[in-house]
Design a protein around this motif. Structure first.
Motif, PDB file in Angstrom:
ATOM      1  N   UNK A  54     157.650-103.662 -19.855  1.00 11.42           N
ATOM      2  CA  UNK A  54     156.303-103.357 -19.814  1.00 11.42           C
ATOM      3  C   UNK A  54     155.968-101.809 -19.301  1.00 11.42           C
ATOM      4  N   UNK A  55     156.881-101.362 -18.241  1.00  6.39           N
ATOM      5  CA  UNK A  55     156.535-100.236 -17.916  1.00  6.39           C
ATOM      6  C   UNK A  55     156.843 -99.070 -18.891  1.00  6.39           C
ATOM      7  N   UNK A  56     157.758 -99.220 -19.406  1.00  7.40           N
ATOM      8  CA  UNK A  56     158.151 -98.245 -20.419  1.00  7.40           C
ATOM      9  C   UNK A  56     157.985 -98.172 -22.053  1.00  7.40           C
ATOM     10  N   UNK A  57     157.208 -99.240 -22.297  1.00  6.96           N
ATOM     11  CA  UNK A  57     156.860 -99.368 -23.694  1.00  6.96           C
ATOM     12  C   UNK A  57     155.359 -99.462 -23.863  1.00  6.96           C
ATOM     13  N   UNK A  58     155.038 -99.208 -25.106  1.00  5.81           N
ATOM     14  CA  UNK A  58     153.556 -99.385 -25.230  1.00  5.81           C
ATOM     15  C   UNK A  58     153.114-100.908 -25.727  1.00  5.81           C
ATOM     16  N   UNK A  59     151.899-101.277 -25.428  1.00  6.12           N
ATOM     17  CA  UNK A  59     151.796-102.654 -26.103  1.00  6.12           C
ATOM     18  C   UNK A  59     152.177-103.038 -27.324  1.00  6.12           C
ATOM     19  N   UNK A  60     151.663-102.137 -28.182  1.00  4.33           N
ATOM     20  CA  UNK A  60     151.926-102.147 -29.797  1.00  4.33           C
ATOM     21  C   UNK A  60     153.394-102.282 -30.019  1.00  4.33           C
ATOM     22  N   UNK A  61     154.254-101.640 -29.235  1.00  6.09           N
ATOM     23  CA  UNK A  61     155.570-101.627 -29.490  1.00  6.09           C
ATOM     24  C   UNK A  61     156.163-102.992 -29.197  1.00  6.09           C
ATOM     25  N   UNK A  62     155.661-103.548 -28.131  1.00 10.89           N
ATOM     26  CA  UNK A  62     156.132-104.927 -27.585  1.00 10.89           C
ATOM     27  C   UNK A  62     155.762-105.952 -28.769  1.00 10.89           C
ATOM     28  N   UNK A  63     154.727-105.875 -29.210  1.00  8.06           N
ATOM     29  CA  UNK A  63     154.211-106.588 -30.409  1.00  8.06           C
ATOM     30  C   UNK A  63     155.085-106.750 -31.760  1.00  8.06           C
ATOM     31  N   UNK A  64     155.501-105.389 -31.626  1.00 11.80           N
ATOM     32  CA  UNK A  64     156.477-105.148 -33.034  1.00 11.80           C
ATOM     33  C   UNK A  64     157.849-105.908 -32.520  1.00 11.80           C
ATOM     34  N   UNK A  65     158.301-105.518 -31.289  1.00 13.40           N
ATOM     35  CA  UNK A  65     159.502-106.273 -30.957  1.00 13.40           C
ATOM     36  C   UNK A  65     159.411-107.856 -31.083  1.00 13.40           C
ATOM     37  N   UNK A  66     158.168-108.466 -30.636  1.00 13.36           N
ATOM     38  CA  UNK A  66     158.035-109.873 -30.622  1.00 13.36           C
ATOM     39  C   UNK A  66     158.285-110.359 -32.241  1.00 13.36           C
ATOM     40  N   UNK A  67     157.491-109.732 -32.844  1.00 16.49           N
ATOM     41  CA  UNK A  67     157.718-109.962 -34.667  1.00 16.49           C
ATOM     42  C   UNK A  67     159.193-110.120 -34.805  1.00 16.49           C
ATOM     43  N   UNK A  68     160.003-108.687 -34.445  1.00 20.13           N
ATOM     44  CA  UNK A  68     161.239-108.821 -34.877  1.00 20.13           C
ATOM     45  C   UNK A  68     162.260-109.789 -34.148  1.00 20.13           C
ATOM     46  N   UNK A  69     161.913-110.223 -33.100  1.00 23.92           N
ATOM     47  CA  UNK A  69     162.707-111.283 -32.442  1.00 23.92           C
ATOM     48  C   UNK A  69     162.453-112.697 -33.004  1.00 23.92           C
ATOM     49  N   UNK A  70     161.149-112.993 -33.503  1.00 23.15           N
ATOM     50  CA  UNK A  70     160.785-114.215 -34.025  1.00 23.15           C
ATOM     51  C   UNK A  70     161.559-114.075 -35.450  1.00 23.15           C
ATOM     52  N   UNK A  71     161.872-113.112 -36.257  1.00 26.43           N
ATOM     53  CA  UNK A  71     162.617-113.102 -37.421  1.00 26.43           C
ATOM     54  C   UNK A  71     163.965-113.531 -37.138  1.00 26.43           C
ATOM     55  N   UNK A  72     164.498-112.879 -35.952  1.00 28.15           N
ATOM     56  CA  UNK A  72     165.952-113.256 -35.648  1.00 28.15           C
ATOM     57  C   UNK A  72     166.131-114.559 -35.147  1.00 28.15           C
ATOM     58  N   UNK A  73     165.212-115.259 -34.568  1.00 33.96           N
ATOM     59  CA  UNK A  73     165.401-116.607 -33.856  1.00 33.96           C
ATOM     60  C   UNK A  73     165.117-117.399 -35.328  1.00 33.96           C
ATOM     61  N   UNK A  74     164.135-117.171 -36.122  1.00 38.35           N
ATOM     62  CA  UNK A  74     164.134-117.996 -37.283  1.00 38.35           C
ATOM     63  C   UNK A  74     165.312-118.080 -38.153  1.00 38.35           C
ATOM     64  N   UNK A  75     165.791-116.869 -38.192  1.00 41.06           N
ATOM     65  CA  UNK A  75     167.134-116.930 -39.015  1.00 41.06           C
ATOM     66  C   UNK A  75     168.564-117.680 -38.552  1.00 41.06           C
ATOM     67  N   UNK A  76     168.385-117.376 -37.156  1.00 42.28           N
ATOM     68  CA  UNK A  76     169.336-118.545 -36.123  1.00 42.28           C
ATOM     69  C   UNK A  76     169.401-119.793 -36.516  1.00 42.28           C
ATOM     70  N   UNK A  77     168.338-119.991 -36.370  1.00 38.59           N
ATOM     71  CA  UNK A  77     168.080-121.637 -36.356  1.00 38.59           C
ATOM     72  C   UNK A  77     168.139-122.219 -37.880  1.00 38.59           C
TER      73      UNK A  77
END
Length: 359
Positions: free
Chosen positions: A37-60
């Motif tokens: 949180x301290x080193x990233x912007x909120x919009x960056x964290x939202x983008x990361x969340x979308x990327x992680x969701x893509x990854x976990x969906x692929x895994x499953x």
């Protein structure tokens, strides 16, 4: 109560969005987002969340071991057992896949730069838990990141800037429908485009300006930068005049909405959006005889290039553009340095001219 800044309001929206996205991820993902949180912007964290969701969906959907689990039940131990082959398969998948929010999933393709960004987000996720001691290996480190070619800076050159502003001012080459809108927004559009080209301000910073942020006493702007930082930018006479003309129009146009403090407003008498400005830049840029894909960021690059050519001071350019690392600026304007070096090849004289000796 004082109105919260545009950047603050956007941060609140992003925080709420992130909380919704976290519900689709394993519980430990929330620890990761708090940790960065301290080193990233909120919009960056939202983008990361979308990327992680893509990854976990692929895994499953593609990993035979994890197919029987829900995304929320995938453990860090499961992630630690991933191999280089798993990551390479995921990298291949990213080039052409079905993605997007639940119920709105569509076919998507990614260029190497986008694939690299998604893998970098995933690497950050693994690295966080590796540093915390929860996993021993970052599986992303087992594969090579996509190699990217350096691209030339896209910007207006020569007379293109002046031609662009002339077209914004006069509505040259617009369709009849566009001309009708142009008659209503000409002063606003000219002020915005001139401001971006004359200060290098980011489009988000431009739409985030409030009336109180602009001072004509010293021709300055109070700009809300990334990460909540504030900076003062100064504008010249060529920027001042369009701004004053626009403000005269705005005062009359917004007479029945005195509560709206946004500097640049839409015809709906609300703060103009980033998307609207992007569309305006695209519309006017297409009237200039160029094959370049011009965006608000390219207007910023045009200003940075001009400032560097005029001053040769990379630190000044970095400061004005709001780059936290001068190396970022240096990388973007390295081509100009090459031009400067080439032009300097005859600057140092090794032997005086014969004629000069005779005189």
């Amino acid at each position: 109560m004082a109105e919260k800044s545009y950047s603050y309001q956007e941060d609140v929206k992003n925080i709420r969005k992130l909380r919704d996205l976290e519900k689709e991820l394993p519980p430990y993902a929330a620890d990761y987002f708090r940790g960065i949180q301290e080193r990233t912007q909120t919009r960056t964290r939202v983008a990361y969340a979308y990327d992680l969701i893509t990854f976990f969906r692929w895994l499953r959907e593609n990993n035979p071991v994890l197919g029987s689990k829900s995304i929320q039940d995938i453990t860090l131990e499961d992630l630690e057992n991933l191999t280089a082959s798993d990551i390479e398969e995921y990298e291949d998948y990213l080039q052409d896949y079905t993605g997007g929010p639940a119920g709105e999933r569509t076919e998507r393709t990614n260029r190497p730069a986008a694939v690299k960004r998604k893998l970098s987000a995933l690497s950050s996720f693994f690295r966080y838990f590796q540093q915390k001691g929860y996993i021993r290996v970052n599986p992303i480190s087992l594969v090579n990141m996509p190699k990217l070619r350096d691209h030339a800076i896209i910007r207006f050159d020569g007379d293109e800037t002046a031609e662009f502003l002339d077209h914004v001012d006069e509505g040259t080459s617009l369709t009849d429908r566009q001309q009708a809108w142009h008659e209503k927004t000409r002063l606003r559009d000219l002020a915005m485009m001139t401001l971006m080209l004359g200060t290098g301000i980011r489009v988000s910073e431009c739409v985030g300006l409030n009336l109180k942020d602009v001072s004509f006493n010293d021709d300055s702007l109070l700009v809300h930068r990334k990460g909540g930082k504030e900076s003062i930018l100064y504008f010249g006479d060529e920027v001042e005049l369009p701004l004053l003309d626009y403000l005269e129009w705005r005062e009359d146009f917004m007479r029945d909405c005195p509560e709206e403090q946004a500097f640049f407003v839409s015809l709906q008498k609300r703060r103009i959006t980033v998307r609207a400005v992007e569309n305006l830049v695209k519309k006017y840029a297409q009237t200039v005889q160029t094959t370049k894909h011009i965006t608000p960021h390219k207007l910023r690059s045009t200003y940075g290039t001009s400032l560097y050519r005029q001053t040769g001071d990379i630190y000044l350019v970095a400061n004005v553009l709001g780059h936290s690392d001068v190396n970022t600026t240096q990388k973007h304007y390295a081509a100009i340095d090459e031009d400067r070096r080439r032009n300097a090849r005859n600057a140092v004289r090794l032997r005086p001219d014969r004629k000069e000796e005779d005189t």
